[in-house]
Design a protein around this motif. Sequence first.
Motif, PDB file in Angstrom:
ATOM      1  N   THR A 277      35.542  40.612  35.822  1.00 20.34           N
ATOM      2  CA  THR A 277      35.104  39.273  36.230  1.00 20.34           C
ATOM      3  C   THR A 277      36.115  38.225  35.811  1.00 20.34           C
ATOM      4  N   LEU A 278      36.664  38.365  34.620  1.00 18.74           N
ATOM      5  CA  LEU A 278      37.674  37.426  34.138  1.00 18.74           C
ATOM      6  C   LEU A 278      38.920  37.477  35.007  1.00 18.74           C
ATOM      7  N   ALA A 279      39.309  38.679  35.427  1.00 14.58           N
ATOM      8  CA  ALA A 279      40.490  38.802  36.268  1.00 14.58           C
ATOM      9  C   ALA A 279      40.257  38.238  37.668  1.00 14.58           C
TER      10      ALA A 279
ATOM     11  N   TYR B  19      37.555  35.978  38.721  1.00 17.79           N
ATOM     12  CA  TYR B  19      37.050  34.602  38.795  1.00 17.79           C
ATOM     13  C   TYR B  19      37.623  33.670  37.740  1.00 17.79           C
ATOM     14  N   GLY B  20      38.264  34.187  36.749  1.00 14.48           N
ATOM     15  CA  GLY B  20      38.841  33.347  35.724  1.00 14.48           C
ATOM     16  C   GLY B  20      37.876  32.928  34.625  1.00 14.48           C
ATOM     17  N   LYS B  21      36.652  33.449  34.648  1.00 15.02           N
ATOM     18  CA  LYS B  21      35.704  33.192  33.563  1.00 15.02           C
ATOM     19  C   LYS B  21      34.867  34.436  33.308  1.00 15.02           C
ATOM     20  N   LYS B  22      34.361  34.538  32.072  1.00 18.42           N
ATOM     21  CA  LYS B  22      33.604  35.723  31.673  1.00 18.42           C
ATOM     22  C   LYS B  22      32.234  35.740  32.334  1.00 18.42           C
TER      23      LYS B  22
END
Length: 128
Positions: A119-121, A123-126
């Motif tokens: 998800t971080l990769a 969307y850029g957020k956890k």
Amino acid sequence: MLLGAVFMMGLAHLLWNLWASSHRSSLVDWGLLVGGGVAIAYFALHAAFEKLLASSVASYTPLRSPLEFGVMAMVVLLFMAVLVLQSQLPCWSATRLGRVFYVHASQAFYLGQFANRLTLAIYGKKAV
């Protein structure tokens, strides 16, 4: 019918645990009585509601493909596998490999960390 089979597997597992933990005949008798009552109530309520709703709900039974029968069989087999895993866990905890498996399984094999990184990769957020 599939839900009834899964329900009966769960009921059998509960009775198995009762018999494994107590050998008092009165407790086993009560367990059988309550388990039998619950099973009869489940199937009786199913039949009663099927009869009550027969006039309001159209009777439609689609033709099942072999793929659908395979999926239903897989569901029953997976529930049976979980049942066997749960009943065998105390035996496996006596071995080193069983304890290692338990640690990883209790953490869901760390799939949450993988999902957070993915998800971080993307969307850029956890993920929450």
